[in-house]
Structure formats: C-alpha cells, structure tokens
Design a protein around this motif. Structure first.
Motif, PDB file in Angstrom:
ATOM      1  N   THR A   1       0.752  -1.292   0.234  1.00 17.80           N
ATOM      2  CA  THR A   1      -0.101  -0.109   0.031  1.00 17.80           C
ATOM      3  C   THR A   1       1.097   1.242  -0.120  1.00 17.80           C
ATOM      4  OG1 THR A   1       0.034  -0.056   2.225  1.00 17.80           O
ATOM      5  CG2 THR A   1      -1.812  -0.991   1.083  1.00 17.80           C
ATOM      6  N   GLN A   2       2.214   1.104  -0.291  1.00 20.65           N
ATOM      7  CA  GLN A   2       2.897   2.199  -0.547  1.00 20.65           C
ATOM      8  C   GLN A   2       3.992   2.148  -1.508  1.00 20.65           C
ATOM      9  OE1 GLN A   2       5.014   2.919   3.439  1.00 20.65           O
ATOM     10  NE2 GLN A   2       5.909   0.998   3.404  1.00 20.65           N
TER      11      GLN A   2
ATOM     12  N   THR B   1      10.809   5.373  -3.099  1.00 23.74           N
ATOM     13  CA  THR B   1      10.945   7.082  -3.564  1.00 23.74           C
ATOM     14  C   THR B   1      12.392   6.843  -4.495  1.00 23.74           C
ATOM     15  OG1 THR B   1      12.060   7.602  -1.631  1.00 23.74           O
ATOM     16  CG2 THR B   1       9.815   8.172  -1.788  1.00 23.74           C
TER      17      THR B   1
ATOM     18  N   THR C   1       9.360  -0.607  -3.638  1.00 27.21           N
ATOM     19  CA  THR C   1       8.753  -1.634  -3.014  1.00 27.21           C
ATOM     20  C   THR C   1       8.609  -2.726  -3.948  1.00 27.21           C
ATOM     21  OG1 THR C   1       7.372   0.199  -1.945  1.00 27.21           O
ATOM     22  CG2 THR C   1       6.252  -1.965  -2.290  1.00 27.21           C
TER      23      THR C   1
ATOM     24  N   ALA D   1      -0.608   3.118  -3.847  1.00 25.72           N
ATOM     25  CA  ALA D   1       0.019   3.968  -2.812  1.00 25.72           C
ATOM     26  C   ALA D   1      -0.560   5.386  -2.949  1.00 25.72           C
ATOM     27  CB  ALA D   1       1.401   4.123  -3.756  1.00 25.72           C
ATOM     28  N   SER D   2      -0.334   6.158  -1.925  1.00 32.57           N
ATOM     29  CA  SER D   2      -0.642   7.622  -1.947  1.00 32.57           C
ATOM     30  C   SER D   2       0.498   8.307  -1.940  1.00 32.57           C
ATOM     31  CB  SER D   2      -1.613   7.574  -0.937  1.00 32.57           C
ATOM     32  OG  SER D   2      -2.814   7.073  -0.828  1.00 32.57           O
ATOM     33  N   ALA D   3       0.332   9.449  -2.593  1.00 34.29           N
ATOM     34  CA  ALA D   3       1.543  10.348  -3.153  1.00 34.29           C
ATOM     35  C   ALA D   3       1.094  11.937  -3.375  1.00 34.29           C
ATOM     36  CB  ALA D   3       2.297   9.599  -4.197  1.00 34.29           C
TER      37      ALA D   3
ATOM     38  N   LEU E   1       7.604   7.532  -7.953  1.00 34.27           N
ATOM     39  CA  LEU E   1       7.242   6.305  -7.060  1.00 34.27           C
ATOM     40  C   LEU E   1       7.685   5.180  -7.861  1.00 34.27           C
ATOM     41  CD1 LEU E   1       3.478   7.097  -7.172  1.00 34.27           C
ATOM     42  CD2 LEU E   1       4.950   7.726  -5.396  1.00 34.27           C
TER      43      LEU E   1
ATOM     44  N   SER F   1      -3.491   9.138  -5.819  1.00 36.50           N
ATOM     45  CA  SER F   1      -3.314   7.814  -5.612  1.00 36.50           C
ATOM     46  C   SER F   1      -3.062   6.878  -6.794  1.00 36.50           C
ATOM     47  CB  SER F   1      -4.608   7.368  -4.668  1.00 36.50           C
ATOM     48  OG  SER F   1      -5.936   7.358  -5.627  1.00 36.50           O
TER      49      SER F   1
END
Length: 266
Positions: free
Chosen positions: A39-40, A43, A49, A59-61, A67, A170
């Motif tokens: 869920t992430q 960077t 990931t 992922a939220s950014a 990402l 997202s």
C-alpha cells in the motif's frame, strides 16, 4: 496397412506433443490479492517496493513525487505493466509516465502500449500501460535485451502546471506476464539473474538465508525456470516425423522384394 499404422503413430505423437506446447503458450497464472498487497511505493531504486506478478499495489503520494516498485521476471516471460493514477477533482492538464528498468538500471523500451498519457483538465484518472519485450535467458554484453532478474517501475508526472504541484493523488500498479515458450528460447543462460546484491554475495552468504539481498522476490518455481520449453517438444516431434517419413518412403519404393519372372525367349 503398415504405412497406415506408421502414420497413425505419428499423428498420435504429434497430438501428445501439442498438449504441453499449448500449455506453454498460455498466459502464466496470476497471483491473487490476499490482503497483503503493498500500500506504499518507494522513492528511489534502493527503496522500491517489491510486488509479485499478478499483485495489485496501491500508493498515496503527491503530484511531483517519484514512485518506485520492483518485480521479478524470468526467461520466456513478456511482462505487461499497467498503472492507474487517480487525480484530484480540480486540476489542470498534466502528463504522466511509467518507465521500466532492468536489474542493471537500463531503461527498457515498451514493445507497445501507452507509457505516457495526458490527463486533460478535470479528468478523474489516467491509465498507462507498457508491454516489454520478451525476457531472454542470455544476451550479448553490448545488447540491451531484457534479461532474467529484478525489474523496476517508476511512475511520475512529467508535465503539469505549477499550481498543481503537490496535490494528492493515488496510484495503482499491476504487473502480469505472458509465457511465450520456445519461440523466445535461446542457447545459453546467465550465471546469476540480474538481482541487485546477489552478484556481490560470497558463497557463504548465499548459503545463509538471512543474508541481505536488495531484492528478495523471485519466481514461484525459482530462477531459470524457463529452461524447458516447447521448442524441445517440437524438435523431437520433427525428428520423429522425419524418421517415419524416411521409413514410409523406403517401404513404398523398395517394392515387394521378389524379382519378377521373365518368360524365356523363344
């Protein structure tokens, strides 16, 4: 009758060989999300990931972030990377892009697919796709062919207005592969897959399961799982059919084997 039996045996062998060949050409089974999907996103390359093929990562950014995800790909696979970016309700036109790199951080070109797309003003999302070339078991050192190992996905915005920088977004990323089979088979293989960290480990560290590797994921059946392909099957079937054709041709041309009787001349 003998020729009929020979041809029947050949057709039977061809039918038995077609089964594994058809299985090899079908898409590889996809992993199912069991609540453990990431869920992430990372960077950078080092913090990418890890995701399994067939697993949908989220992922939220913020707009402007880089990402990173990584996934394993083995010989004979043709990976397809898909990404969906959900945008805020209010925004201007902006362009998003996915890039895929191999274990040596060489950028891999997309065979087809929209790796860069522009979301017009007010669009709720933008979808991207990149179909890579088939991963080869071996290649020349100077070539840029995809090789077995870890692959990195980078998602970022490449063009936007300054007022949209930093807005929340997202992202969803998923990687699937199609098993190409013997059509992509080559003679040769790598000593080690292109996994960051695996080449610098000593023999003692390789025997230690707790030794650190920058990428720990690998295919379900291990690396170099594509050593067997339908090319071996079709080669064997071709040799068998050639032998049977030779036997059949000899049977037809040698005659009955008994010399014809010539009546004595008067």
């Amino acid at each position: 009758m003998r020729i009929t039996r020979v041809l029947g045996a050949a057709l039977l062998a061809l039918g038995l060989a077609a089964g594994p060949a058809a299985a090899d050409s079908s898409p590889s089974p996809s992993a199912t999300d069991d609540g453990k999907a990431p869920t992430q996103a990372g960077t950078s390359f080092r913090t990418a990931t890890e995701i399994e093929q067939g697993q949908q990562a989220t992922a939220s950014a913020s707009t402007g972030d880089y990402l990173y995800w990584s996934f394993p790909a083995d010989a004979g696979q043709r990976p397809t990377v898909r990404a969906t970016v959900k945008l805020p309700r209010t925004h201007g036109a902006q362009s998003w892009q996915i890039d895929v790199y191999d274990g040596l951080r060489r950028r891999q070109s997309c065979q087809y697919g929209a790796a860069t797309r522009t979301a017009e003003q007010g669009a709720s999302s933008v979808q991207l796709a990149c179909v890579l070339r088939t991963v080869r078991a071996w290649s020349e050192p100077w070539a840029n062919d995809p090789l077995p190992g870890t692959y990195y996905v980078r998602l970022t915005v490449v063009n936007l207005a300054a007022s949209d920088l930093g807005q929340p977004v997202s992202a969803e990323v998923r990687v699937d592969s199609k098993d190409i089979g013997g059509a992509a088979a080559v003679d040769g293989s790598l000593a080690e897959p292109l996994v960051p960290g695996v080449a610098v480990k000593s023999r003692a560290e390789k025997d230690d399961s707790k030794a650190a590797v920058l990428s720990s994921l690998e295919p379900d059946d291990g690396w170099s799982s594509g050593w067997w392909s339908d090319r071996w099957v079709w080669t064997a079937v071709g040799g068998l059919l050639a032998a049977l054709a030779g036997i059949g041709g000899y049977t037809l041309t040698r005659g009955s084997g008994r010399p014809s009787r010539v009546p004595p001349s008067a």
